[in-house]
Design a protein around this motif. Structure first.
Motif, short mmCIF file in Angstrom:
data_model
loop_
_atom_site.label_atom_id
_atom_site.label_comp_id
_atom_site.label_asym_id
_atom_site.label_seq_id
_atom_site.Cartn_x
_atom_site.Cartn_y
_atom_site.Cartn_z
N UNK A 48 0.82 -1.20 0.00
CA UNK A 48 0.00 0.00 0.00
C UNK A 48 0.87 1.26 0.00
N UNK A 49 1.98 1.23 0.69
CA UNK A 49 2.90 2.37 0.63
C UNK A 49 3.48 2.52 -0.77
N UNK A 50 3.73 1.40 -1.42
CA UNK A 50 4.19 1.45 -2.81
C UNK A 50 3.15 2.07 -3.73
N UNK A 51 1.89 1.78 -3.49
CA UNK A 51 0.81 2.38 -4.27
C UNK A 51 0.80 3.89 -4.08
N UNK A 52 0.98 4.34 -2.85
CA UNK A 52 1.00 5.78 -2.58
C UNK A 52 2.16 6.45 -3.32
N UNK A 53 3.31 5.83 -3.30
CA UNK A 53 4.47 6.37 -4.00
C UNK A 53 4.24 6.39 -5.51
N UNK A 54 3.65 5.32 -6.04
CA UNK A 54 3.38 5.26 -7.48
C UNK A 54 2.38 6.34 -7.90
N UNK A 55 1.36 6.57 -7.09
CA UNK A 55 0.38 7.61 -7.40
C UNK A 55 1.03 8.99 -7.35
N UNK A 56 1.90 9.21 -6.38
CA UNK A 56 2.62 10.48 -6.32
C UNK A 56 3.50 10.71 -7.54
N UNK A 57 4.20 9.65 -7.98
CA UNK A 57 5.02 9.76 -9.18
C UNK A 57 4.18 10.03 -10.42
N UNK A 58 3.03 9.38 -10.49
CA UNK A 58 2.12 9.59 -11.62
C UNK A 58 1.63 11.04 -11.63
N UNK A 59 1.30 11.57 -10.45
CA UNK A 59 0.81 12.94 -10.38
C UNK A 59 1.87 13.95 -10.84
N UNK A 60 3.12 13.71 -10.46
CA UNK A 60 4.20 14.60 -10.89
C UNK A 60 4.37 14.54 -12.41
N UNK A 61 4.34 13.35 -12.97
CA UNK A 61 4.46 13.20 -14.43
C UNK A 61 3.25 13.83 -15.13
N UNK A 62 2.08 13.70 -14.55
CA UNK A 62 0.88 14.29 -15.14
C UNK A 62 0.97 15.82 -15.17
N UNK A 63 1.49 16.38 -14.11
CA UNK A 63 1.65 17.84 -14.08
C UNK A 63 2.64 18.30 -15.14
N UNK A 64 3.68 17.53 -15.36
CA UNK A 64 4.63 17.86 -16.42
C UNK A 64 3.98 17.82 -17.79
N UNK A 65 3.13 16.84 -18.03
CA UNK A 65 2.42 16.75 -19.31
C UNK A 65 1.45 17.91 -19.47
N UNK A 66 0.80 18.26 -18.38
CA UNK A 66 -0.13 19.38 -18.43
C UNK A 66 0.61 20.69 -18.76
N UNK A 67 1.75 20.91 -18.15
CA UNK A 67 2.56 22.09 -18.43
C UNK A 67 3.03 22.10 -19.88
N UNK A 68 3.41 20.92 -20.38
CA UNK A 68 3.86 20.81 -21.77
C UNK A 68 2.75 21.27 -22.72
N UNK A 69 1.52 20.85 -22.44
CA UNK A 69 0.42 21.23 -23.33
C UNK A 69 0.05 22.70 -23.21
N UNK A 70 0.26 23.28 -22.05
CA UNK A 70 0.03 24.72 -21.93
C UNK A 70 1.03 25.47 -22.80
N UNK A 71 2.28 25.00 -22.80
CA UNK A 71 3.30 25.67 -23.63
C UNK A 71 3.08 25.40 -25.11
N UNK A 72 2.70 24.17 -25.47
CA UNK A 72 2.45 23.86 -26.87
C UNK A 72 1.30 24.70 -27.43
#
Length: 116
Positions: A48-72
């Motif tokens: 379950x701690x691994x799930x929390x870490x994976x979700x946090x990593x996913x959220x960071x990557x998602x924010x990067x993709x969101x920023x990329x699309x704002x710039x594009x």
């Protein structure tokens, strides 16, 4: 390109807004699949701690993709180029959400093998 018609301003398709909606839905799907898989495998606290870490990593990557699309979207690319990139990013996003969550199956099997 924005054009004014009466009191309304019309813009090109809002790709950044659309990718944000897909990111939110993909994150929920990712979380639910992970939780279901870990729960079905008799998940321990470590998984379950691994799930929390994976979700946090996913959220960071998602924010990067969101920023990329704002710039594009602010760049000068034609709409056809943006549409092509958007479809490619959507395919990669949903594949990562579904297959990334399914990676917990072998992790849970290995964990159960070593720690019972």
């Amino acid at each position: 390109m924005a054009t004014t018609l009466g009191n309304r301003t019309y813009r090109r398709k809002a790709f950044a807004k659309r990718i944000s909606s897909h990111l939110a839905a993909a994150l929920v799907t990712f979380c639910l699949l992970q939780i279901a898989i870990v729960a079905k495998s008799g998940g321990s606290l470590i998984l379950h701690l691994g799930v929390i870490i994976a979700i946090g990593g996913y959220a960071v990557a998602a924010r990067g993709l969101e920023r990329r699309w704002q710039m594009l979207e602010q760049g000068g690319l034609p709409e056809s180029g943006l549409a092509l990139r958007f479809r490619r990013d959507l395919a990669q996003l949903w594949a990562a959400s579904i297959f990334g969550a399914l990676l917990w199956i072998p992790v849970a099997i290995i964990y159960r093998f070593f720690f019972g």
